[in-house]
Write a protein that holds these residues in place. Structure first.
Motif, mmCIF file in Angstrom:
data_model
loop_
_atom_site.group_PDB
_atom_site.id
_atom_site.type_symbol
_atom_site.label_atom_id
_atom_site.label_comp_id
_atom_site.label_asym_id
_atom_site.label_seq_id
_atom_site.Cartn_x
_atom_site.Cartn_y
_atom_site.Cartn_z
ATOM 1 N N ARG A 96 18.236 -15.697 28.220
ATOM 2 C CA ARG A 96 19.599 -15.861 27.698
ATOM 3 C C ARG A 96 19.605 -16.883 26.573
ATOM 4 O O ARG A 96 20.242 -16.690 25.543
ATOM 5 N N GLY A 97 18.866 -17.988 26.786
ATOM 6 C CA GLY A 97 18.784 -19.012 25.748
ATOM 7 C C GLY A 97 18.134 -18.463 24.489
ATOM 8 O O GLY A 97 18.561 -18.753 23.371
ATOM 9 N N ALA A 98 17.090 -17.616 24.671
ATOM 10 C CA ALA A 98 16.374 -17.078 23.518
ATOM 11 C C ALA A 98 17.255 -16.119 22.721
ATOM 12 O O ALA A 98 17.170 -16.058 21.494
ATOM 13 N N LEU A 99 18.105 -15.367 23.408
ATOM 14 C CA LEU A 99 18.964 -14.419 22.687
ATOM 15 C C LEU A 99 20.004 -15.163 21.860
ATOM 16 O O LEU A 99 20.439 -14.668 20.820
ATOM 17 N N GLY A 100 20.385 -16.357 22.321
ATOM 18 C CA GLY A 100 21.322 -17.185 21.550
ATOM 19 C C GLY A 100 22.627 -16.464 21.311
ATOM 20 O O GLY A 100 23.213 -15.868 22.211
ATOM 21 N N THR A 101 23.051 -16.489 20.061
ATOM 22 C CA THR A 101 24.352 -15.902 19.721
ATOM 23 C C THR A 101 24.207 -14.483 19.182
ATOM 24 O O THR A 101 25.163 -13.916 18.666
ATOM 25 N N ALA A 102 23.003 -13.919 19.295
ATOM 26 C CA ALA A 102 22.769 -12.600 18.681
ATOM 27 C C ALA A 102 23.567 -11.501 19.365
ATOM 28 O O ALA A 102 23.767 -10.433 18.793
ATOM 29 N N GLY A 103 24.004 -11.749 20.579
ATOM 30 C CA GLY A 103 24.710 -10.689 21.307
ATOM 31 C C GLY A 103 23.705 -9.840 22.046
ATOM 32 O O GLY A 103 22.772 -9.311 21.456
ATOM 33 N N GLY A 104 23.906 -9.722 23.337
ATOM 34 C CA GLY A 104 22.948 -8.989 24.162
ATOM 35 C C GLY A 104 23.199 -9.390 25.591
ATOM 36 O O GLY A 104 24.118 -10.159 25.876
ATOM 37 N N SER A 105 22.416 -8.843 26.497
ATOM 38 C CA SER A 105 22.627 -9.213 27.894
ATOM 39 C C SER A 105 21.304 -9.279 28.622
ATOM 40 O O SER A 105 20.345 -8.583 28.276
ATOM 41 N N VAL A 106 21.248 -10.151 29.596
ATOM 42 C CA VAL A 106 20.091 -10.262 30.485
ATOM 43 C C VAL A 106 20.644 -10.204 31.894
ATOM 44 O O VAL A 106 21.482 -11.023 32.267
ATOM 45 N N VAL A 107 20.221 -9.196 32.656
ATOM 46 C CA VAL A 107 20.767 -9.015 33.994
ATOM 47 C C VAL A 107 19.622 -8.938 34.992
ATOM 48 O O VAL A 107 18.637 -8.227 34.771
ATOM 49 N N ASP A 108 19.758 -9.689 36.080
ATOM 50 C CA ASP A 108 18.752 -9.661 37.143
ATOM 51 C C ASP A 108 18.902 -8.360 37.931
ATOM 52 O O ASP A 108 19.905 -8.142 38.600
ATOM 53 N N THR A 109 17.903 -7.491 37.817
ATOM 54 C CA THR A 109 17.953 -6.213 38.538
ATOM 55 C C THR A 109 16.787 -6.109 39.524
ATOM 56 O O THR A 109 16.329 -5.013 39.838
ATOM 57 N N SER A 110 16.324 -7.258 40.005
ATOM 58 C CA SER A 110 15.128 -7.270 40.861
ATOM 59 C C SER A 110 15.296 -6.430 42.119
ATOM 60 O O SER A 110 14.335 -5.845 42.612
ATOM 61 N N ALA A 111 16.516 -6.400 42.659
ATOM 62 C CA ALA A 111 16.710 -5.680 43.916
ATOM 63 C C ALA A 111 16.828 -4.179 43.702
ATOM 64 O O ALA A 111 16.834 -3.412 44.648
ATOM 65 N N GLN A 112 16.934 -3.774 42.426
ATOM 66 C CA GLN A 112 17.196 -2.359 42.155
ATOM 67 C C GLN A 112 15.995 -1.482 42.474
ATOM 68 O O GLN A 112 16.139 -0.400 43.012
ATOM 69 N N ARG A 113 14.815 -1.951 42.094
ATOM 70 C CA ARG A 113 13.635 -1.093 42.217
ATOM 71 C C ARG A 113 12.520 -1.816 42.949
ATOM 72 O O ARG A 113 12.417 -3.039 42.890
ATOM 73 N N THR A 114 11.683 -1.040 43.612
ATOM 74 C CA THR A 114 10.453 -1.591 44.157
ATOM 75 C C THR A 114 9.283 -1.004 43.372
ATOM 76 O O THR A 114 9.410 0.035 42.733
ATOM 77 N N THR A 115 8.163 -1.687 43.408
ATOM 78 C CA THR A 115 7.005 -1.317 42.591
ATOM 79 C C THR A 115 5.910 -0.755 43.490
ATOM 80 O O THR A 115 5.615 -1.336 44.525
ATOM 81 N N VAL A 116 5.353 0.364 43.080
ATOM 82 C CA VAL A 116 4.258 0.969 43.835
ATOM 83 C C VAL A 116 3.114 1.202 42.860
ATOM 84 O O VAL A 116 3.302 1.797 41.797
ATOM 85 N N VAL A 117 1.937 0.714 43.214
ATOM 86 C CA VAL A 117 0.752 0.900 42.371
ATOM 87 C C VAL A 117 -0.110 1.998 42.983
ATOM 88 O O VAL A 117 -0.445 1.944 44.160
ATOM 89 N N LEU A 118 -0.429 3.001 42.170
ATOM 90 C CA LEU A 118 -1.254 4.121 42.622
ATOM 91 C C LEU A 118 -2.570 4.081 41.862
ATOM 92 O O LEU A 118 -2.576 3.933 40.643
ATOM 93 N N GLN A 119 -3.664 4.221 42.585
ATOM 94 C CA GLN A 119 -4.960 4.194 41.914
ATOM 95 C C GLN A 119 -5.885 5.216 42.521
ATOM 96 O O GLN A 119 -5.919 5.390 43.736
ATOM 97 N N GLY A 120 -6.636 5.880 41.682
ATOM 98 C CA GLY A 120 -7.599 6.872 42.141
ATOM 99 C C GLY A 120 -7.781 7.919 41.067
ATOM 100 O O GLY A 120 -6.892 8.134 40.247
ATOM 101 N N PRO A 121 -8.935 8.591 41.062
ATOM 102 C CA PRO A 121 -9.208 9.564 40.002
ATOM 103 C C PRO A 121 -8.207 10.725 39.970
ATOM 104 O O PRO A 121 -8.057 11.376 38.942
#
Lengths: 192, 93
Positions: A96-121
């Motif tokens: 938010r500090g970095a965006l300053g007065t440029a106009g924009g938004s920073v929203v915490d959406t951590s609870a929205q998604r979970t992360t799954v890592v898939l690995q294999g050929p």
């Protein structure tokens, strides 16, 4: 105690190991950043230590003051910042500090998604069962990040390696995604 | 399934998109001055050509942006896609 969306699926997902190594990485810090001003984007990138992606359908990663972080392109003026768990409040304030007065938004959406890592050929082959995006390495190289439908549920798909993908799925759809993944792996398990 | 070329994300499956009706329907400059008939004309009446038709589409499962497309209503071919604010390209059906 906080229970991750796929906690109940840990054993069943581990049983897919001959085909795919599936691991949930729960509670990642995720922030949706909406900004179009290029100077503000550059400022946010340097505050995070990771430049924001300039090309559509890609992501960037790097290490900065908040450790390893990634910035995912979600739309022409929309990005998702992901980092280790527990950092969302700090990162939100810094961005938010970095965006300053440029106009924009920073929203915490951590609870929205979970992360799954898939690995294999077989990871690209298994995902292709339910995803219409061309996942061949020639059209989805490492660094690709697309929002699309996987078996009718919305996902964010990051190609993080030749045979490694990261899926961000809505927490409420995570069990559906896990069930679909287990089903899609069945035919490969039989011959593995 | 038909692929629709999103101007931001490239070709994606039709199921990722929503239809938004006719494009380039301008909001009346002075809505209060319209008669009921003119207002109804603006709200409800749309063209229904047989051939190229400029339409709005939303890539709701991808970048979630609205864009315009010219679709041939006879063949369902998408002749051109362009971003909001850009002029409608010339197409040949």
């Amino acid at each position: 105690m906080t229970v991750s969306p796929l906690a109940a699926w840990r054993d069943r997902l581990a049983a897919l190991a001959p085909v795919l190594d599936v691991a949930e990485v729960p509670f990642r810090s995720q922030l949706t950043v909406r900004v179009s001003d290029p100077d503000a984007l550059a400022a946010a990138g340097s505050a995070l230590g990771v430049p924001f992606p300039s090309a559509a359908c890609t992501f960037t990663s790097g290490t900065g003051p908040f450790g390893d972080a990634e910035v995912l392109w979600l739309g022409p003026d929309e990005f998702l910042v992901t980092a280790s768990p527990g950092l969302q409040v700090t990162i939100e304030e810094v961005l938010r500090g970095a965006l300053g007065t440029a106009g924009g938004s920073v929203v915490d959406t951590s609870a929205q998604r979970t992360t799954v890592v898939l690995q294999g050929p077989l990871v690209r082959q298994v995902l292709a069962h339910g995803c219409s995006v061309d996942l061949h390495p020639s059209s989805a190289p490492v660094g690709t990040c697309v929002q699309t439908l996987l078996a009718r549920t919305g996902i964010v798909l990051q190609v993080t390696g030749e045979d490694r993908c990261t899926i961000l799925v809505r927490s409420s759809f995570a069990e559906y995604f896990a069930a679909w993944l287990a089903d899609a792996c069945t035919e490969y398990l039989a011959v593995a | 399934m038909q692929l629709i070329p999103c101007p931001w994300c490239g070709p994606r499956e039709e199921a990722e998109f929503h239809y938004g009706g006719q494009a380039h329907v301008a909001y009346p400059e002075d809505p209060a001055a319209l008669t009921d008939e003119q207002w109804a004309q603006y709200v409800f009446f749309r063209e229904n050509p047989s051939g190229p038709f400029a339409e709005r589409w939303s890539h709701h499962a991808g970048c979630r942006r609205w864009f315009n497309a010219v679709r041939d209503t006879r063949t369902h071919d998408l002749l051109a896609v362009y971003r909001v604010g850009e002029p409608m390209p010339e197409v040949t059906a």
